[in-house]
Design a protein around this motif. Structure first.
Motif, PDB file in Angstrom:
ATOM      1  N   ALA A  55      -6.859   5.475   6.601  1.00 31.40           N
ATOM      2  CA  ALA A  55      -6.129   6.033   5.452  1.00 31.40           C
ATOM      3  C   ALA A  55      -6.631   5.426   4.151  1.00 31.40           C
ATOM      4  O   ALA A  55      -6.806   6.139   3.149  1.00 31.40           O
ATOM      5  CB  ALA A  55      -4.635   5.786   5.623  1.00 31.40           C
ATOM      6  N   ALA A  56      -6.855   4.114   4.142  1.00 34.22           N
ATOM      7  CA  ALA A  56      -7.350   3.461   2.932  1.00 34.22           C
ATOM      8  C   ALA A  56      -8.705   4.006   2.523  1.00 34.22           C
ATOM      9  O   ALA A  56      -9.000   4.164   1.325  1.00 34.22           O
ATOM     10  CB  ALA A  56      -7.419   1.952   3.153  1.00 34.22           C
ATOM     11  N   ALA A  57      -9.564   4.322   3.505  1.00 33.13           N
ATOM     12  CA  ALA A  57     -10.895   4.849   3.186  1.00 33.13           C
ATOM     13  C   ALA A  57     -10.806   6.229   2.552  1.00 33.13           C
ATOM     14  O   ALA A  57     -11.527   6.532   1.592  1.00 33.13           O
ATOM     15  CB  ALA A  57     -11.741   4.893   4.462  1.00 33.13           C
ATOM     16  N   GLN A  58      -9.938   7.094   3.083  1.00 33.51           N
ATOM     17  CA  GLN A  58      -9.817   8.429   2.499  1.00 33.51           C
ATOM     18  C   GLN A  58      -9.254   8.360   1.081  1.00 33.51           C
ATOM     19  O   GLN A  58      -9.712   9.076   0.183  1.00 33.51           O
ATOM     20  CB  GLN A  58      -8.923   9.314   3.375  1.00 33.51           C
ATOM     21  CG  GLN A  58      -8.714  10.717   2.819  1.00 33.51           C
ATOM     22  CD  GLN A  58      -8.759  11.790   3.868  1.00 33.51           C
ATOM     23  OE1 GLN A  58      -9.574  11.737   4.771  1.00 33.51           O
ATOM     24  NE2 GLN A  58      -7.885  12.781   3.742  1.00 33.51           N
ATOM     25  N   LEU A  59      -8.277   7.488   0.883  1.00 31.14           N
ATOM     26  CA  LEU A  59      -7.716   7.347  -0.461  1.00 31.14           C
ATOM     27  C   LEU A  59      -8.742   6.763  -1.427  1.00 31.14           C
ATOM     28  O   LEU A  59      -8.780   7.131  -2.602  1.00 31.14           O
ATOM     29  CB  LEU A  59      -6.466   6.470  -0.406  1.00 31.14           C
ATOM     30  CG  LEU A  59      -5.259   7.103   0.311  1.00 31.14           C
ATOM     31  CD1 LEU A  59      -4.156   6.075   0.517  1.00 31.14           C
ATOM     32  CD2 LEU A  59      -4.735   8.288  -0.481  1.00 31.14           C
ATOM     33  N   ILE A  95      -7.781   3.253 -10.143  1.00 28.66           N
ATOM     34  CA  ILE A  95      -8.405   2.085  -9.511  1.00 28.66           C
ATOM     35  C   ILE A  95      -7.421   0.919  -9.466  1.00 28.66           C
ATOM     36  O   ILE A  95      -7.305   0.213  -8.456  1.00 28.66           O
ATOM     37  CB  ILE A  95      -9.693   1.687 -10.264  1.00 28.66           C
ATOM     38  CG1 ILE A  95     -10.753   2.778 -10.096  1.00 28.66           C
ATOM     39  CG2 ILE A  95     -10.220   0.352  -9.760  1.00 28.66           C
ATOM     40  CD1 ILE A  95     -12.013   2.539 -10.894  1.00 28.66           C
ATOM     41  N   GLY A  96      -6.682   0.711 -10.566  1.00 28.16           N
ATOM     42  CA  GLY A  96      -5.695  -0.361 -10.597  1.00 28.16           C
ATOM     43  C   GLY A  96      -4.615  -0.175  -9.553  1.00 28.16           C
ATOM     44  O   GLY A  96      -4.218  -1.129  -8.859  1.00 28.16           O
ATOM     45  N   SER A 110       0.827  -1.205   0.000  1.00 24.72           N
ATOM     46  CA  SER A 110       0.000   0.000   0.000  1.00 24.72           C
ATOM     47  C   SER A 110       0.862   1.256   0.000  1.00 24.72           C
ATOM     48  O   SER A 110       0.499   2.266  -0.623  1.00 24.72           O
ATOM     49  CB  SER A 110      -0.938  -0.002   1.208  1.00 24.72           C
ATOM     50  OG  SER A 110      -0.212  -0.026   2.423  1.00 24.72           O
ATOM     51  N   LEU A 111       2.019   1.232   0.667  1.00 29.70           N
ATOM     52  CA  LEU A 111       2.880   2.412   0.687  1.00 29.70           C
ATOM     53  C   LEU A 111       3.320   2.790  -0.723  1.00 29.70           C
ATOM     54  O   LEU A 111       3.178   3.949  -1.152  1.00 29.70           O
ATOM     55  CB  LEU A 111       4.106   2.159   1.559  1.00 29.70           C
ATOM     56  CG  LEU A 111       3.896   1.923   3.063  1.00 29.70           C
ATOM     57  CD1 LEU A 111       5.243   1.812   3.762  1.00 29.70           C
ATOM     58  CD2 LEU A 111       3.066   3.026   3.687  1.00 29.70           C
ATOM     59  N   GLY A 117      -2.464  -1.757  -3.964  1.00 31.94           N
ATOM     60  CA  GLY A 117      -2.145  -1.455  -2.580  1.00 31.94           C
ATOM     61  C   GLY A 117      -2.846  -2.335  -1.576  1.00 31.94           C
ATOM     62  O   GLY A 117      -2.411  -2.435  -0.420  1.00 31.94           O
ATOM     63  N   LEU A 118      -3.931  -2.977  -1.986  1.00 29.00           N
ATOM     64  CA  LEU A 118      -4.665  -3.870  -1.088  1.00 29.00           C
ATOM     65  C   LEU A 118      -4.104  -5.278  -1.055  1.00 29.00           C
ATOM     66  O   LEU A 118      -4.574  -6.115  -0.277  1.00 29.00           O
ATOM     67  CB  LEU A 118      -6.140  -3.931  -1.505  1.00 29.00           C
ATOM     68  CG  LEU A 118      -6.928  -2.621  -1.468  1.00 29.00           C
ATOM     69  CD1 LEU A 118      -8.323  -2.842  -2.027  1.00 29.00           C
ATOM     70  CD2 LEU A 118      -7.015  -2.078  -0.049  1.00 29.00           C
TER      71      LEU A 118
END
Length: 598
Positions: free
Chosen positions: A567-571, A512-513, A495-496, A518-519
């Motif tokens: 952080a993942a939600a905001q991104l 999106i890709g 993810s970084l 990152g997941l």
């Protein structure tokens, strides 16, 4: 005269602007620090010599062990911990060992187990005195999950334990053999329910401080390829000499080397940390330990029907030879530093940790530069930070609901042990309860998200501020992980370095890709755990939630996971065009009256 600029060719944005915010040159220069760590890792990879073979050939009787296993599984087919049949099986084991002329000590206690509640458990301990107080512990659990349940069936391990004890029993007028090191035979309880008996012995037994090594026999009648399980309950690994010697003795008897977890599986097990087998608590207490089993997954047990005499004899003789190798070793090192095993070689764990820690340096340099440039250019950080705070509070609300799920019985509670993968909350999930928890989370999010609903499309500066704050928070989470549990960086690093490029202006499908890449860290960890336990992705995620509610996964680890999710939600909101900076919006908007109206 200046040459005319070709038509249709856009001028490249200047570094540090909204269109080109990342300092890629600084990130590339920062990558240089990876080279020394990589060299240290490569130079730490070395071979380990196995301990010497004992002079006497093993005499383990596979047919006798198979007969004992058949007697145990036939007379006591449902040895569920706390049941009357489990108590009778314990009495049978005591009488069988006593008939050999050996004494049995009983340790009885109560424990709360998933699906069983509070039950009475008992460990049965036999001590064969040696010339030295240093001890080698041989462990096998005698319980199972009930009639017809292959998972947790270990009649083969109990039978092998008894047959190995026979070799140290007095034979009529011949005195019992005197080993160099004390041998401790432990028949544990609740091995099919998280290894409560092994944890009890490793943490509280007066014999544990003298233990040099522990060998766990589990599911020897599984019929598959022999396998060594080496993951511990902490970020430690069994001694290299123990693993190498066990592999060598098994190879001599079976004709092929035992399988071991892959490198990535070992890193994941060190990162969580997670050990499904009973050797885990021993490693957590600093005792070199491993489990000898069969089959490809941690859920394998004895095959239904009679035990295979040939395979049981091979693995029994391999265990006897391994005990002999440890017994005759002089000055052998059995420390438990973390290590990653590569077939016949191993890499030092500290170099792997160093490599993972150093790997966040280029990301950190890039983010620090991004924040500094953003401050100089006056990016609106305050609304972006408030948006991130709201998302963090929402995921903390999810953590509260996880706790509520444990209190209400939707998720399990009990002893902090690795849960059986066939627990009722996984195979027969409380769908209604989970739906109520999910609904409570959605309602909370709908209430909290009002200040985040964009009233107008965000400006490029607002979007960049949102990206910068989320990435900076992600870097902070990675730093805390690096200080507390470096192996867990394996989940975070994808993810970084994938999401670092999101602030650049890409088309939607490319964003999106990049986001999906990152997941891969956490999703890959869940899939790998599911593969180990024969669970699907959804069941594996539910299983992880259960590990959190029973306390096997620490609260600190849960909080770090929720911080990463914020952080993942905001991104995600930025990637999918749903981001809006935080605005103080009233709950009910009232339209101002037009002029001329009362």
């Amino acid at each position: 005269m200046e040459a005319a600029r070709p038509r249709g060719r856009r001028r490249r944005a200047r570094r540090g602007t909204v269109d080109r915010p990342l300092n890629t040159r600084l990130i590339r220069v920062g990558s240089v620090v990876l080279a020394p760590a990589l060299f240290a890792l490569l130079f730490s990879i070395s071979t380990t010599r196995a301990l010497a073979r004992p002079q006497l050939e093993p005499v383990f009787d596979g047919a006798a062990a198979a007969a004992l296993g058949a007697e145990l599984s036939t007379e006591f087919p449902a040895r569920v911990p706390g049941s009357d049949e489990a108590e009778r099986a314990a009495r049978w084991y005591t009488e069988t060992i006593s008939a050999l002329g050996l004494e049995v000590e009983e340790d009885v206690w109560n424990a709360e187990l998933v699906d069983l509640g509070e039950v009475e458990l008992r460990n049965l301990v036999t001590v064969v005195p040696g010339r030295s107080e240093e001890a080698v512990v041989l462990v096998a659990h005698r319980d199972n999950a009930g009639t017809g349940q292959r998972r947790g069936e270990n009649a083969s391990g109990t039978a092998a334990l008894i047959e190995l004890a026979r070799g140290f029993a007095p034979q009529r007028a011949v005195p019992a053999p005197l080993p160099n090191r004390t041998l401790i035979l432990v028949s544990t309880d609740a091995g099919a329910y998280g290894g409560a008996g092994a944890a009890r012995f490793a943490r509280t037994s007066p014999y544990a401080p003298q233990a040099l090594a522990a060998i766990v026999l589990d599911g020897l009648g599984g019929g598959g390829r022999p396998r060594l399980a080496i993951a511990g309950d902490g970020s430690s690994s069994p001694a290299r000499a123990l693993v190498k010697t066990a592999s060598a003795r098994i190879s001599e008897q079976v004709g092929r080397t035992p399988s071991m977890p892959s490198v990535f599986t070992q890193v994941v097990d060190l990162a969580i940390p997670y050990a499904a087998a009973e050797h885990g608590p021993f490693i957590a207490e600093g005792i070199a330990a491993l489990s000898l089993t069969t089959g490809a997954s941690n859920t394998a047990g004895d095959l239904p029907g009679g035990l295979p005499e040939g395979r049981l004899g091979q693995l029994g003789r391999a265990t006897e030879a391994l005990l002999g190798s440890i017994d005759i070793s002089v000055g052998a090192a059995f420390q438990t530093p973390d290590a990653v095993f590569l077939e016949d070689r191993a890499a030092s764990g500290w170099t792997v940790r160093l490599m993972l820690i150093v790997a966040i340096v280029p990301f950190a340099l890039g983010i620090l530069d991004l924040v500094a440039r953003g401050r100089r250019s006056g990016l609106p950080f305050i609304p972006a930070l408030r948006a991130l705070r709201t998302r963090l509070l929402m995921w903390l609300w999810a953590g509260v609901l996880l706790w509520v799920g444990g209190l209400t019985g939707v998720l399990p509670t009990g002893a902090a042990l690795p849960l059986p993968p066939t627990s009722s909350f996984v195979v027969d999930a409380n769908v209604a309860g989970l739906a109520v928890l999910a609904l409570a989370f959605v309602v909370g999010w709908l209430v909290a998200r009002r200040p985040l609903i964009p009233s107008s499309p965000p400006t490029p500066e607002e979007r960049l501020a949102g990206y910068t704050c989320a990435l900076a928070w992600l870097g902070f989470v990675a730093l805390v992980i690096a200080l507390a549990r470096p192996f867990a960086l394996a989940f975070v690093l994808p993810s970084l370095y994938a999401w670092l490029w999101l602030p650049l202006r890409f088309r939607l499908w490319r964003r999106i890709g990049i986001y999906v890449i990152g997941l891969l860290g956490p999703v890959g960890g869940i899939l790998l755990l599911g593969r180990e336990l024969d669970l699907g992705p959804v069941d594996a995620a539910l299983y992880l939630a259960g590990l959190a509610t029973v306390g096997y996964v620490s609260i600190f680890a849960v909080l770090l996971t929720l911080a990463w999710l914020a952080a993942a939600a905001q991104l995600a909101a930025l990637v999918f065009g749903r981001y809006g900076p935080y605005t103080r919006a009233p709950l009910f908007r009232r339209t101002a009256p037009e002029r001329g109206q009362g």
